[in-house]
Design a protein around this motif. Sequence first.
Motif, short mmCIF file in Angstrom:
data_model
loop_
_atom_site.label_atom_id
_atom_site.label_comp_id
_atom_site.label_asym_id
_atom_site.label_seq_id
_atom_site.Cartn_x
_atom_site.Cartn_y
_atom_site.Cartn_z
N TYR A 175 51.82 33.52 33.29
CA TYR A 175 51.68 34.68 32.71
C TYR A 175 50.30 34.92 33.41
O TYR A 175 49.63 33.99 34.09
N PHE A 176 49.66 36.01 33.24
CA PHE A 176 48.59 36.45 33.90
C PHE A 176 47.46 36.80 32.77
O PHE A 176 47.69 37.59 31.95
N GLU A 177 46.48 36.23 32.86
CA GLU A 177 45.24 36.46 32.04
C GLU A 177 44.02 37.31 32.62
O GLU A 177 43.47 36.96 33.64
N VAL A 178 43.64 38.27 31.95
CA VAL A 178 42.46 39.07 32.78
C VAL A 178 41.44 38.76 31.85
O VAL A 178 41.51 39.08 30.59
N THR A 179 40.20 38.29 32.35
CA THR A 179 38.94 38.01 31.59
C THR A 179 38.04 39.24 32.25
O THR A 179 37.97 39.27 33.51
N TYR A 180 37.44 39.91 31.41
CA TYR A 180 36.82 41.14 31.69
C TYR A 180 35.55 41.02 30.89
O TYR A 180 35.44 40.57 29.67
N LEU A 181 34.51 41.93 31.20
CA LEU A 181 33.31 42.40 30.54
C LEU A 181 33.62 43.65 29.67
O LEU A 181 34.03 44.62 30.53
N ASP A 182 33.59 43.58 28.68
CA ASP A 182 33.79 45.00 27.72
C ASP A 182 32.37 45.69 27.67
O ASP A 182 31.42 45.34 27.03
N THR A 183 32.41 46.59 28.57
CA THR A 183 30.95 47.22 28.53
C THR A 183 30.51 48.06 27.39
O THR A 183 29.40 48.34 27.23
N ASP A 184 31.54 48.41 26.63
CA ASP A 184 31.12 48.99 25.21
C ASP A 184 30.36 48.07 24.19
O ASP A 184 29.31 48.60 23.80
N CYS A 185 30.64 46.78 24.32
CA CYS A 185 30.00 46.08 23.20
C CYS A 185 29.12 44.92 24.06
O CYS A 185 28.48 44.08 23.42
N GLY A 186 29.38 44.58 25.36
CA GLY A 186 28.69 43.67 26.24
C GLY A 186 29.42 42.28 26.16
O GLY A 186 28.85 41.37 26.17
N GLY A 195 31.04 46.85 35.18
CA GLY A 195 32.28 46.22 35.02
C GLY A 195 32.80 45.07 35.86
O GLY A 195 32.56 45.34 37.11
N TRP A 196 33.44 44.08 35.37
CA TRP A 196 34.14 43.18 36.08
C TRP A 196 35.37 42.70 35.67
O TRP A 196 35.31 42.65 34.36
N ALA A 197 36.13 42.11 36.11
CA ALA A 197 37.37 41.38 35.85
C ALA A 197 37.83 40.48 36.97
O ALA A 197 37.80 40.67 38.04
N THR A 198 38.55 39.41 36.26
CA THR A 198 39.02 38.32 37.01
C THR A 198 40.55 38.23 36.67
O THR A 198 40.79 38.57 35.44
N ILE A 199 41.72 37.81 37.41
CA ILE A 199 42.98 37.43 36.96
C ILE A 199 43.27 35.94 37.31
O ILE A 199 42.96 35.82 38.52
N ASP A 200 43.73 35.60 36.23
CA ASP A 200 44.21 34.08 36.42
C ASP A 200 45.56 34.04 36.09
O ASP A 200 45.98 34.53 35.16
N ALA A 201 46.41 33.24 37.01
CA ALA A 201 47.63 32.98 36.67
C ALA A 201 47.69 31.34 36.06
O ALA A 201 47.17 30.65 36.37
#
Length: 59
Positions: free
Chosen positions: A6-17, A43-49
């Motif tokens: 599966y694919f996991e997206v790790t990201y910065l939620d800019t609304d709450c930091g 904002g930023w995001a990474t995708i990991d398999a």
Amino acid sequence: METTQYFEVTYLDTDCGRIRAEAFDALADAERFASRQAAGEHGWATIDAVPVRESRKAA
């Protein structure tokens, strides 16, 4: 058909930091989500398999 990852997206939620993560079955869905999260100036995001682990079986 059984999925092996599966694919996991790790990201910065800019609304709450905070750094958050979401899981997706399809790469295309993960890419769309990551694009929306990385759209802003900070904002930023990474995708990991991630491989799916076989669940433990009861003895």
